[in-house]
Design a protein around this motif. Structure first.
Motif, PDB file in Angstrom:
ATOM      1  N   VAL A  35       8.899  -0.676  29.537  1.00 14.19           N
ATOM      2  CA  VAL A  35       7.909  -1.507  29.975  1.00 14.19           C
ATOM      3  C   VAL A  35       8.290  -2.169  31.453  1.00 14.19           C
ATOM      4  CG1 VAL A  35       6.766  -3.717  29.697  1.00 14.19           C
ATOM      5  CG2 VAL A  35       7.397  -2.353  27.417  1.00 14.19           C
ATOM      6  N   THR A  36       7.236  -1.717  32.279  1.00 13.03           N
ATOM      7  CA  THR A  36       7.269  -2.662  33.778  1.00 13.03           C
ATOM      8  C   THR A  36       6.298  -3.514  33.751  1.00 13.03           C
ATOM      9  OG1 THR A  36       8.513  -0.579  34.691  1.00 13.03           O
ATOM     10  CG2 THR A  36       7.312  -2.057  36.074  1.00 13.03           C
ATOM     11  N   VAL A  37       6.736  -4.554  34.486  1.00 10.34           N
ATOM     12  CA  VAL A  37       5.694  -5.730  34.767  1.00 10.34           C
ATOM     13  C   VAL A  37       5.518  -6.127  36.210  1.00 10.34           C
ATOM     14  CG1 VAL A  37       5.093  -8.168  34.319  1.00 10.34           C
ATOM     15  CG2 VAL A  37       6.223  -6.978  32.450  1.00 10.34           C
ATOM     16  N   VAL A  38       4.439  -5.716  36.579  1.00  6.24           N
ATOM     17  CA  VAL A  38       4.189  -6.096  38.224  1.00  6.24           C
ATOM     18  C   VAL A  38       3.441  -7.366  38.016  1.00  6.24           C
ATOM     19  CG1 VAL A  38       4.374  -3.765  39.024  1.00  6.24           C
ATOM     20  CG2 VAL A  38       2.018  -4.500  38.252  1.00  6.24           C
ATOM     21  N   THR A  39       3.964  -8.248  39.248  1.00  6.48           N
ATOM     22  CA  THR A  39       3.560  -9.562  39.101  1.00  6.48           C
ATOM     23  C   THR A  39       3.489 -10.092  40.397  1.00  6.48           C
ATOM     24  OG1 THR A  39       3.632 -11.810  38.010  1.00  6.48           O
ATOM     25  CG2 THR A  39       5.724 -10.472  38.490  1.00  6.48           C
ATOM     26  N   GLN A  40       3.266 -11.407  40.754  1.00  6.55           N
ATOM     27  CA  GLN A  40       3.223 -11.794  41.973  1.00  6.55           C
ATOM     28  C   GLN A  40       4.373 -13.072  42.321  1.00  6.55           C
ATOM     29  OE1 GLN A  40      -1.166 -11.684  43.518  1.00  6.55           O
ATOM     30  NE2 GLN A  40      -1.039 -12.932  41.781  1.00  6.55           N
ATOM     31  N   ARG A  41       4.658 -13.329  43.586  1.00  6.46           N
ATOM     32  CA  ARG A  41       5.520 -14.314  43.665  1.00  6.46           C
ATOM     33  C   ARG A  41       4.995 -15.229  45.177  1.00  6.46           C
ATOM     34  NH1 ARG A  41      11.144 -11.689  46.521  1.00  6.46           N
ATOM     35  NH2 ARG A  41       9.850 -10.638  48.267  1.00  6.46           N
ATOM     36  N   VAL A  42       5.309 -16.308  45.224  1.00  3.43           N
ATOM     37  CA  VAL A  42       4.810 -17.082  46.537  1.00  3.43           C
ATOM     38  C   VAL A  42       6.132 -17.803  46.960  1.00  3.43           C
ATOM     39  CG1 VAL A  42       2.716 -17.482  45.444  1.00  3.43           C
ATOM     40  CG2 VAL A  42       4.436 -19.256  45.039  1.00  3.43           C
ATOM     41  N   LYS A  43       6.019 -18.368  47.955  1.00  2.00           N
ATOM     42  CA  LYS A  43       7.200 -19.027  48.809  1.00  2.00           C
ATOM     43  C   LYS A  43       7.723 -20.214  48.120  1.00  2.00           C
ATOM     44  CE  LYS A  43       5.561 -17.978  53.482  1.00  2.00           C
ATOM     45  NZ  LYS A  43       5.079 -18.136  54.829  1.00  2.00           N
ATOM     46  N   ASN A  44       9.093 -20.318  48.170  1.00  2.00           N
ATOM     47  CA  ASN A  44       9.862 -21.452  47.501  1.00  2.00           C
ATOM     48  C   ASN A  44       9.853 -21.311  45.969  1.00  2.00           C
ATOM     49  OD1 ASN A  44       9.865 -22.647  50.054  1.00  2.00           O
ATOM     50  ND2 ASN A  44       8.086 -23.367  49.819  1.00  2.00           N
ATOM     51  N   TYR A  60       8.297  -8.027  41.648  1.00  2.00           N
ATOM     52  CA  TYR A  60       7.288  -9.169  42.287  1.00  2.00           C
ATOM     53  C   TYR A  60       6.918  -8.870  43.750  1.00  2.00           C
ATOM     54  CZ  TYR A  60      10.038 -11.711  38.408  1.00  2.00           C
ATOM     55  OH  TYR A  60      10.886 -11.836  37.358  1.00  2.00           O
ATOM     56  N   PHE A  61       5.625  -9.162  43.927  1.00  2.00           N
ATOM     57  CA  PHE A  61       4.972  -8.693  45.068  1.00  2.00           C
ATOM     58  C   PHE A  61       4.670  -9.873  45.831  1.00  2.00           C
ATOM     59  CE2 PHE A  61       4.616  -5.055  42.644  1.00  2.00           C
ATOM     60  CZ  PHE A  61       4.883  -3.933  43.853  1.00  2.00           C
ATOM     61  N   ASN A  62       4.676 -10.103  47.061  1.00  2.00           N
ATOM     62  CA  ASN A  62       4.470 -11.407  47.872  1.00  2.00           C
ATOM     63  C   ASN A  62       2.797 -11.477  47.775  1.00  2.00           C
ATOM     64  OD1 ASN A  62       6.829 -12.040  48.476  1.00  2.00           O
ATOM     65  ND2 ASN A  62       6.988 -10.731  50.294  1.00  2.00           N
ATOM     66  N   ASN A  63       2.489 -12.614  47.731  1.00  2.00           N
ATOM     67  CA  ASN A  63       1.084 -12.990  47.911  1.00  2.00           C
ATOM     68  C   ASN A  63       0.621 -13.410  49.090  1.00  2.00           C
ATOM     69  OD1 ASN A  63      -1.668 -14.181  47.653  1.00  2.00           O
ATOM     70  ND2 ASN A  63      -1.663 -13.733  45.296  1.00  2.00           N
ATOM     71  N   SER A  64      -0.430 -12.606  49.938  1.00  2.00           N
ATOM     72  CA  SER A  64      -0.688 -13.050  51.154  1.00  2.00           C
ATOM     73  C   SER A  64      -1.202 -14.562  51.445  1.00  2.00           C
ATOM     74  CB  SER A  64      -1.643 -12.179  51.702  1.00  2.00           C
ATOM     75  OG  SER A  64      -2.608 -11.950  51.306  1.00  2.00           O
ATOM     76  N   LEU A  65      -1.767 -14.946  50.337  1.00  2.00           N
ATOM     77  CA  LEU A  65      -2.477 -16.255  50.310  1.00  2.00           C
ATOM     78  C   LEU A  65      -1.355 -17.399  50.055  1.00  2.00           C
ATOM     79  CD1 LEU A  65      -5.833 -15.714  48.832  1.00  2.00           C
ATOM     80  CD2 LEU A  65      -5.311 -16.040  51.173  1.00  2.00           C
ATOM     81  N   ASN A  66      -0.217 -17.007  49.499  1.00  2.00           N
ATOM     82  CA  ASN A  66       0.893 -17.903  49.137  1.00  2.00           C
ATOM     83  C   ASN A  66       0.189 -18.617  47.928  1.00  2.00           C
ATOM     84  OD1 ASN A  66       3.457 -18.522  49.069  1.00  2.00           O
ATOM     85  ND2 ASN A  66       2.843 -20.774  50.116  1.00  2.00           N
ATOM     86  N   SER A  67      -0.596 -18.012  47.044  1.00  2.00           N
ATOM     87  CA  SER A  67      -1.136 -18.647  45.703  1.00  2.00           C
ATOM     88  C   SER A  67      -1.229 -17.777  45.003  1.00  2.00           C
ATOM     89  CB  SER A  67      -2.511 -19.370  46.214  1.00  2.00           C
ATOM     90  OG  SER A  67      -3.076 -19.905  45.020  1.00  2.00           O
ATOM     91  N   TYR A  68      -1.153 -18.200  43.568  1.00  2.00           N
ATOM     92  CA  TYR A  68      -1.222 -17.363  42.537  1.00  2.00           C
ATOM     93  C   TYR A  68      -2.776 -17.023  42.061  1.00  2.00           C
ATOM     94  CZ  TYR A  68       3.659 -17.456  41.428  1.00  2.00           C
ATOM     95  OH  TYR A  68       5.154 -17.455  41.585  1.00  2.00           O
ATOM     96  N   VAL A  71      -4.576 -12.234  45.354  1.00  2.00           N
ATOM     97  CA  VAL A  71      -4.533 -10.962  44.895  1.00  2.00           C
ATOM     98  C   VAL A  71      -3.247 -10.153  45.979  1.00  2.00           C
ATOM     99  CG1 VAL A  71      -5.466  -8.648  44.510  1.00  2.00           C
ATOM    100  CG2 VAL A  71      -6.581 -10.669  43.828  1.00  2.00           C
ATOM    101  N   SER A  72      -2.192  -9.952  45.521  1.00  2.00           N
ATOM    102  CA  SER A  72      -1.479  -9.259  46.357  1.00  2.00           C
ATOM    103  C   SER A  72      -1.791  -7.633  46.524  1.00  2.00           C
ATOM    104  CB  SER A  72      -0.071  -8.907  45.680  1.00  2.00           C
ATOM    105  OG  SER A  72       0.839  -8.318  46.386  1.00  2.00           O
ATOM    106  N   SER A  73      -2.237  -7.329  47.718  1.00  2.00           N
ATOM    107  CA  SER A  73      -2.668  -5.997  48.082  1.00  2.00           C
ATOM    108  C   SER A  73      -1.726  -5.047  47.725  1.00  2.00           C
ATOM    109  CB  SER A  73      -3.188  -5.813  49.382  1.00  2.00           C
ATOM    110  OG  SER A  73      -2.033  -6.375  50.397  1.00  2.00           O
ATOM    111  N   LYS A  74      -0.302  -5.152  47.796  1.00  2.00           N
ATOM    112  CA  LYS A  74       0.916  -4.349  47.724  1.00  2.00           C
ATOM    113  C   LYS A  74       0.800  -4.202  46.301  1.00  2.00           C
ATOM    114  CE  LYS A  74       3.442  -5.247  51.883  1.00  2.00           C
ATOM    115  NZ  LYS A  74       4.606  -5.531  52.535  1.00  2.00           N
ATOM    116  N   LEU A  75       0.606  -5.051  45.500  1.00  2.00           N
ATOM    117  CA  LEU A  75       0.836  -4.838  43.941  1.00  2.00           C
ATOM    118  C   LEU A  75      -0.293  -4.012  43.607  1.00  2.00           C
ATOM    119  CD1 LEU A  75       1.124  -7.761  41.219  1.00  2.00           C
ATOM    120  CD2 LEU A  75      -0.528  -5.780  40.896  1.00  2.00           C
ATOM    121  N   VAL A  76      -1.631  -4.019  43.973  1.00  2.00           N
ATOM    122  CA  VAL A  76      -2.631  -3.239  43.911  1.00  2.00           C
ATOM    123  C   VAL A  76      -2.256  -1.841  44.184  1.00  2.00           C
ATOM    124  CG1 VAL A  76      -5.160  -2.857  44.062  1.00  2.00           C
ATOM    125  CG2 VAL A  76      -4.326  -5.074  43.914  1.00  2.00           C
ATOM    126  N   ASP A  77      -2.097  -1.677  45.101  1.00  2.00           N
ATOM    127  CA  ASP A  77      -1.497  -0.370  45.846  1.00  2.00           C
ATOM    128  C   ASP A  77      -0.471   0.279  44.702  1.00  2.00           C
ATOM    129  OD1 ASP A  77      -3.171  -0.704  47.993  1.00  2.00           O
ATOM    130  OD2 ASP A  77      -1.556  -1.231  49.469  1.00  2.00           O
TER     131      ASP A  77
END
Length: 358
Positions: A35-44, A60-68, A71-77
């Motif tokens: 199992v691999t989980v791809v998910t997001q992270r924000v600053k701090n 964990y992929f950075n979210n360009s909006l810094n909000s959960y 949508v992280s484009s790198k995660l989608v890619d």
């Protein structure tokens, strides 16, 4: 079998969906799968780029909006570039845009997917309710293309069927499992303890518990969220700050200690697809006062616990209800509950069905 899960937030952050993903993934690994989980992270939030938790790989992929909520484009890619490596892509959480955006991209490439929406049917604030009216037609367009939808309760399944009738025959119900809190010493407290466990959001209505907190009773609020500052202010203005403890993020061990200490669990949430914390209180045999939601009734029935679950319907004040339940010194005992092992086994059956149709 290789499974890729997609979730807007994940462990070690706390919350219902985070717990669902962590425990389901952990048990699927225990049953011999990857199992691999791809998910997001924000600053701090202090999350690394990758981490292994309970044998599950989290990326964990950075979210360009810094909000959960973004949508992280790198995660989608990553999902699109690696989907062929995995046997199953399992999407989580309909009320954030990430899963639906990934689903849209997957279906363009004719890649099969499973979706667990954790669906509430509406937003949690007036603005969110308004936004939901525009969001739902978009959601319908994509969820209608999903290969299988997993609801965590009969209540959620009925709501999904009502709002998205085209997927009715593809909905399977797999309840959340419950992990009973580990054995741990109770805290030595001078007064009875009410426990509130969950993300601090306005729709959870923790403010009503604070306002109605009886004298000589302490409220322990476990969790983080955007409503915390407001709740701290209410505790201060009500003159109850000395009897309202905000623990913030705590370890599983400390959480277990509070479960072993608690005299009562309270949740007045306006929306739930299941109610994991209620399930944990039932597993501990702790009496509870909960909002009169179909999801809460489903969990009480699942745990055969209607003798210790009290549904708050407003006929008596919350203050009076708390006082009455705490005064009842009936001995409590732990109870068996539907397990994550069972949930993982049933989920794997769904995975194999989809894999066989590839």
């Amino acid at each position: 079998m290789k499974i890729l899960m997609v979730s807007p937030r994940s462990a070690p952050l706390h919350g219902g969906i985070e717990s669902h993903v962590q425990n389901l993934g952990k048990e699927i690994v225990h049953q011999g799968h990857e199992v691999t989980v791809v998910t997001q992270r924000v600053k701090n939030d202090g999350l690394p780029q990758a981490k292994i938790i309970d044998g599950v790989e989290y990326i964990y992929f950075n979210n360009s909006l810094n909000s959960y909520d973004g949508v992280s484009s790198k995660l989608v890619d990553y999902v699109l570039d690696n989907a062929d490596y995995y046997d199953i892509v399992h999407l989580q959480a309909m009320h954030k845009p990430l899963a639906l955006w990934v689903l849209r991209k997957l279906k363009k490439k004719n890649i099969k997917a499973v979706f667990t929406p954790h669906y509430h049917g509406t937003g949690h604030t007036p603005l969110a309710v308004l936004a939901h009216k525009f969001y739902q037609p978009i959601a319908r367009r994509y969820i209608n293309k999903c290969d299988n939808v997993i609801a965590v309760s009969d209540v959620e399944a009925e709501l999904l069927s009502s709002h998205f009738p085209k997927i009715s025959e593809r909905i399977k119900v797999v309840p959340n499992g419950i992990v009973p809190p580990m054995d741990a010493p109770a805290f030595n407290m001078a007064m009875p303890i009410i426990l509130s466990v969950g993300r601090l959001e306005p729709y959870k209505r923790v403010d009503e518990v604070i306002v109605n907190l009886p004298e000589n009773v302490m409220l322990v609020i476990i969790g983080e969220g955007k409503d915390k500052e407001r709740l701290v202010g209410i505790a201060d203005s009500e003159g109850k700050s000395s009897r309202v403890l905000f623990t913030g993020k705590i370890s599983d061990y400390e959480l277990a200690r509070w479960w072993h200490t608690a005299d009562l669990f309270v949740s007045l949430s306006e929306h739930e697809a299941f109610g994991l914390s209620l399930g944990e209180s039932i597993a501990m045999g702790i009496p509870s006062i909960v909002s009169d939601l179909p999801a809460h009734k489903y969990v009480a029935d699942l745990g055969d616990a209607n003798d210790i679950v009290n549904f708050f319907d407003g006929k008596v004040s919350l203050n009076e209800g708390i006082t009455t339940v705490i005064a009842d010194k009936t001995s409590r005992s732990k109870r068996d509950f539907y397990s994550w092992k069972q949930a993982a086994t049933e989920t794997l059956v769904i995975y194999h069905t989809i894999e066989g149709n590839k």
